[in-house]
Design an enzyme around this catalytic site. Sequence first.
Site, mmCIF file in Angstrom:
data_model
loop_
_atom_site.group_PDB
_atom_site.id
_atom_site.type_symbol
_atom_site.label_atom_id
_atom_site.label_comp_id
_atom_site.label_asym_id
_atom_site.label_seq_id
_atom_site.Cartn_x
_atom_site.Cartn_y
_atom_site.Cartn_z
ATOM 1 N N ARG A 132 0.934 1.548 14.811
ATOM 2 C CA ARG A 132 0.845 1.339 13.363
ATOM 3 C C ARG A 132 1.654 0.090 13.001
ATOM 4 N NH1 ARG A 132 5.437 5.231 10.719
ATOM 5 N NH2 ARG A 132 4.694 4.398 8.768
ATOM 6 N N GLU B 151 11.811 13.236 -0.398
ATOM 7 C CA GLU B 151 10.769 12.617 -1.220
ATOM 8 C C GLU B 151 9.364 13.072 -0.799
ATOM 9 O OE1 GLU B 151 10.457 10.734 -3.823
ATOM 10 O OE2 GLU B 151 8.404 10.027 -3.585
ATOM 11 N N THR C 83 6.498 27.037 4.760
ATOM 12 C CA THR C 83 5.167 26.490 4.500
ATOM 13 C C THR C 83 4.104 27.466 4.986
ATOM 14 O OG1 THR C 83 6.210 24.395 5.043
ATOM 15 C CG2 THR C 83 3.863 24.357 4.648
ATOM 16 N N TYR D 232 8.563 15.851 0.440
ATOM 17 C CA TYR D 232 8.366 17.206 -0.085
ATOM 18 C C TYR D 232 8.230 17.171 -1.596
ATOM 19 C CZ TYR D 232 9.645 18.761 4.581
ATOM 20 O OH TYR D 232 9.684 18.951 5.923
ATOM 21 N N HIS E 238 13.060 11.798 3.200
ATOM 22 C CA HIS E 238 12.403 13.024 3.618
ATOM 23 C C HIS E 238 12.234 14.030 2.498
ATOM 24 C CE1 HIS E 238 10.175 15.042 6.611
ATOM 25 N NE2 HIS E 238 10.614 16.139 6.047
ATOM 26 N N TRP F 268 7.281 0.232 3.558
ATOM 27 C CA TRP F 268 7.827 0.955 2.404
ATOM 28 C C TRP F 268 9.221 1.493 2.692
ATOM 29 C CZ3 TRP F 268 8.905 6.197 0.936
ATOM 30 C CH2 TRP F 268 8.769 7.129 1.961
ATOM 31 N N HIS G 116 14.922 13.483 12.022
ATOM 32 C CA HIS G 116 13.770 13.306 12.911
ATOM 33 C C HIS G 116 13.085 11.953 12.692
ATOM 34 C CE1 HIS G 116 11.579 15.555 9.539
ATOM 35 N NE2 HIS G 116 11.085 14.343 9.526
ATOM 36 N N HIS G 117 13.416 11.267 11.600
ATOM 37 C CA HIS G 117 12.874 9.916 11.424
ATOM 38 C C HIS G 117 13.620 8.909 12.289
ATOM 39 C CE1 HIS G 117 10.221 10.836 8.034
ATOM 40 N NE2 HIS G 117 11.138 11.691 7.665
ATOM 41 N N LYS H 102 3.606 30.250 2.608
ATOM 42 C CA LYS H 102 2.772 29.880 1.460
ATOM 43 C C LYS H 102 1.296 29.918 1.821
ATOM 44 C CE LYS H 102 4.238 27.254 -1.705
ATOM 45 N NZ LYS H 102 4.909 28.216 -2.566
ATOM 46 N N SER I 187 14.115 5.629 -13.283
ATOM 47 C CA SER I 187 13.079 6.444 -13.916
ATOM 48 C C SER I 187 13.107 7.869 -13.377
ATOM 49 C CB SER I 187 11.727 5.783 -13.676
ATOM 50 O OG SER I 187 10.698 6.696 -13.850
ATOM 51 N N SER I 188 13.163 8.000 -12.042
ATOM 52 C CA SER I 188 13.145 9.342 -11.452
ATOM 53 C C SER I 188 14.372 10.142 -11.847
ATOM 54 C CB SER I 188 13.083 9.257 -9.930
ATOM 55 O OG SER I 188 11.869 8.703 -9.533
ATOM 56 N N ASP J 138 8.333 20.964 -26.615
ATOM 57 C CA ASP J 138 8.290 19.651 -25.978
ATOM 58 C C ASP J 138 9.301 19.679 -24.850
ATOM 59 O OD1 ASP J 138 8.349 16.811 -25.398
ATOM 60 O OD2 ASP J 138 7.392 16.539 -27.343
ATOM 61 N N HIS K 117 0.847 -1.189 0.000
ATOM 62 C CA HIS K 117 0.000 0.000 0.000
ATOM 63 C C HIS K 117 0.886 1.243 0.000
ATOM 64 C CE1 HIS K 117 -3.039 2.938 1.087
ATOM 65 N NE2 HIS K 117 -2.317 3.277 2.124
ATOM 66 N N SER L 256 -1.341 27.110 -6.067
ATOM 67 C CA SER L 256 -1.026 28.507 -6.362
ATOM 68 C C SER L 256 -1.689 28.938 -7.659
ATOM 69 C CB SER L 256 0.486 28.705 -6.493
ATOM 70 O OG SER L 256 1.120 28.282 -5.319
#
Lengths: 354, 791
Positions: B656, B461, B534, B463, B459, B346, B508-509, B537, B375-376, B311, B282, B474
């Site tokens: 969890r 990722e 943030t 964002y 992390h 994950w 922090h993880h 924004k 790919s990325s 293009d 998931h 926006s």
Amino acid sequence: MSDHDEHHHPSAWGPHDWTHGAPHNSWSPLIMSMGFGIFLFMLAEAFTNGVFNAGYVPLVFVGLFVSLVGLIIWWRQDMSFDGTYEPMATGAPFKNIQIRKVAIWVFLMSEMMVFTSLFSTYIRYRTGIENCQTVFERGDWMQQGYTLETGEALICFEPASHLIASSMWHIAPGAINTFALIISSFTIVQALRWAKKPFGTIDEEVRRKRVFRYLGSTWILAIIFLILKMTEWFIGFYVPEIEILGIHEHHIHSLYAEGYLINADHYHHHDWVDEATGATMLADISVSASTFYVTTGTHGVHVAGGIIGLTYMTFKAWTGGYTPKNAVSIEYFGLYWHFVDLVWVLVFPFFYLY
Amino acid sequence: MNREKIISRTLVIFTVLLLGMVAVPSATSLPTGVAGVKDSGCNCHGAVVSDSVIPTLEGLPETYNYSEIYTLNIAFTGGPADPANINQGGFNLWVSDGTITPSDASVQSWNPNEVSHTDAGNDQTSWTVEWTAPANDRNVQFILHTNSVNGNAGSAEGGTIGDEWNRLSIQISSPVVILEQANPYTVLTTLIVVSFVLLLTVLTFIFYQNNPESFDWEHFAPWVAGWLTTTDHKRVGTLYFLAGFFFLGIGGIMAILIRIQLMVPGNDFLTQDQYNQFFTLHGTTMIFLAAMPLINGAANWMVPLQIGAPDLALPRLNAMSFWLQPVGAVLIFTGVFSGTGADTGWTGYAPYIVSETAHVGTTMWVAGQILLVASSTLTGINFLTTIAVMRAPGMGWMQMPLFTWSILVANLMLFLSIPAFGVGLIQVYLDRVIGTAFYDAASGGDPLLWSHLFWYFGHPEVYVVIVPAFGIISEVIATSARRSVFGYRSMVYAMAGIGVVSFIVYGHHMFTSGMDPTLRFVTMLTTMLVAVPTGIKIFNWLMTMNGGSLVYRTHTLWALGFLVTFTLGGISGMFFPSMAMDLHFHESYFVVAHFHYVLVGGTVFGLFCGVYYWFPKMSGKMLNEKLGVLHFLTAFVTYNGIFWPMHRLGVWGMARRHHTYFISVDEVRGVDGEIITEAVLGALPPEAAGWNMFITVNAILFFFSNFILIANVVISLVRGEKAPADPWGGWSFEWLTDSPPPTPSFGRFENGEWHDLPTLADANEHVAHEPSRLGIWFSKLMVADKEEVEN
């Protein structure tokens, strides 16, 4: 697809008409992706937790073959490339620089991060795990029973340089490789120089020959690099007796023969025999070997990738494919090649000397 | 038939074959496991079943009593077995429920539910075991294999020549007859197959709609080939959207299965093992196969249009980025249907991910992730180059639309962080495949190194998936408020600031991994710093609406919903950098609530907003506003119904990644009414059961509410109103071209050069002469500042 599209998209697998600039259809991305997928899957089936299963090896090659088919389609579309379509940047700050040159620089940025991560791993383990030689000299391994007799292995870091830098002969392949790469960086620039000479200033046949020869020498130097690397890892070599130079006949063992294996569980080196008692220290060096082989191996894979590209370019140069109009594509490859060269300049001292 | 057609036809067939080959590992998937002993019959001697061997299993009741112990006699007759032989036979007994224990040395236990004979039991034809019946209602299945052996064990042929075997299957039921329980793998496989068939049907229907006269293979093959080989940024974008929505559905199905499991305390719809795989897939599916492709879809479509480029810089490489994803997806899903899928979460934490106890599918999960990393990387090269070099003449960095800015920032973050993940994955792959020792703790490997490499990527990722949503919001809020966005420059700096700070917060993880307190403190400060850009924004968006005059369209509603849910997610996120709070909330549902608030309430709502906003541009058809509003209302309400109560559950301590939970009442009962005594320790308050049921109901409603969007899209494609070039009164470049845009999107290519590319002045002209309804309102209603007009 409409007739209009048919006109502009002659074929999704054959040579392209690059003069109109619109997107071209291509089978290559799909086929190459599937090839990579099959390859990774079958490689994992062929080895599982270090256990080899020969039945899957042909399928590993199927994966490589499918990827190659994709790559050849890609190249085939490029072969018609005559340099008239070299898109230029429109926006500041890269105005009038070739778009693909910017792309190569961006790509090198990510390559930098790849090797940074590998070096981070190396630094973590090199500084975090005690050096085997230090442990051996301290001698307390005998009391703790890390000996061949007890079968208990001591976890320590055994730098490959301990073996490689042990003699002038052992380090020779690495040293020659360093120069081979530096010279190849020079030859690729020479190829670019000759390809770029303006029309009319030199004979086209001379240009064709020079570009072909310089690209060819780059190719040969890259091949030498990989051959010497394989020699150092797996084959070893023989040093004859030359009395005038004071060289004695001996055999240089490959790292593999010395027991420095990528998945070695236990390892003991002939130097680590305590002369007083005759006890042999048993060390688990798999982390150091993994780090060494994967870092230098990643660099080797980059060289191999370069060879694949150079093969195509050398062939194209032989057909007279490079002129001042598209010489810049040699520069794109050159940027990558210099990067691979520079990485070796870092890998060599870290893994071969220190 | 011309050559081109033969080639496309051949290649379509070739592609189908290859896709089949790639997919075979995922599809060799009996729901119960293709290689399990109970199917293939263990080390059965001899190739075929022999009728002369007759296995028997005595001592079984017709219906069992709860938890009673039964003594079972296993025996066989017939075959080459003879008391004179050294060995006579062997057996393997598997049971679906309850536990089997050996009663003497002739039998050994493999699993609680599987036993076979020992070497000592080799010279017998009957054995005795004890079976403890389950404590709840089950249809219990026994599968017995017996070998009848002729005793030539020491011979050169290997000892099994001439042996024979047979199989016996017995089913008994519980005191209360129950319906057969659904097998989650069957449910998952069925739903995926159904989704896929539906997708193909819809695609075929769209092909039919295009030109009903030419509905034959002759035309179909080139059409499919055209999509499979396309390098046009708009078509690749559409492919990304298709793949993204397909996997959003698959991830949703897995979420629903997880929620069904958690509906009541002590449930056993999913076993621990199944639950581990489902939550792993998931997470992986939603982040890498749904969110990222959807973002790439929007970026592929809109970035070249917004900067006035014909293009992307490298169109063929762009197609490569796309096609690596489905192949990677197939690898990631390998094994899940046969119960051996990745079960690492994950995050794939070491050392479990390199251990042999982790499922076989984990290796393929890693291999698939390697392809996604490739790919990325290619996507990053493409977008960074495109945005840097292909902006329309006159468009400086500070004139770029904010969505393009967001894609630039997101790709820069992704591009600089993902190589670390890629290297980590390659190390894990090699550990699992050829046996290197990067993360093997027994050889001195450091599992925390993986956490560092992973979160250095992981992390940024998160964002990467939220910043493009900022860009969409926006655009939408500015267009809907009919004014330029408030504080454009601060918006850009805020996004760039998030991009920079994202690299120094990942610690922090790892607060609970024994990190140095000084570093924890530093990470705490940097993480809290993220709130500043943030917040800037959020307030800029509010100020944009304050100075404008809001038009309520579906996309406006989604943008407003985003502001609410994302802000809530941001606030709950502020609890984690605080070290003391983190220690309490770590690994609890509070975390789940937080990241779903930002990922669903942020990214997914942002993307839905983008879909409603740009769909007319992409397809040339308007979406139905009424259905859109209905979708928003149902999704917004049910979504909050899912994730808001999770905060409470987390504070109560619901963990969890656990396949079930227990509540503390005097007598703890599971789903089947059985008493679970060991559950009292660490149990949740009784209200937790009610809230979990509430969450599950909402989850199912939320899942189905998204079908409104799909229905809306299909209805619109079939009979939607034709869209004008600029239906909303937007003024960035994408609204300059037709809906849908031509190929190439702008300009024409002649003599090796582009001509007639738009310039920034065109966009300004465009706003002044906007012919559409909203454009007229725009020119009438917008009260522009004097400076803005001059700029």
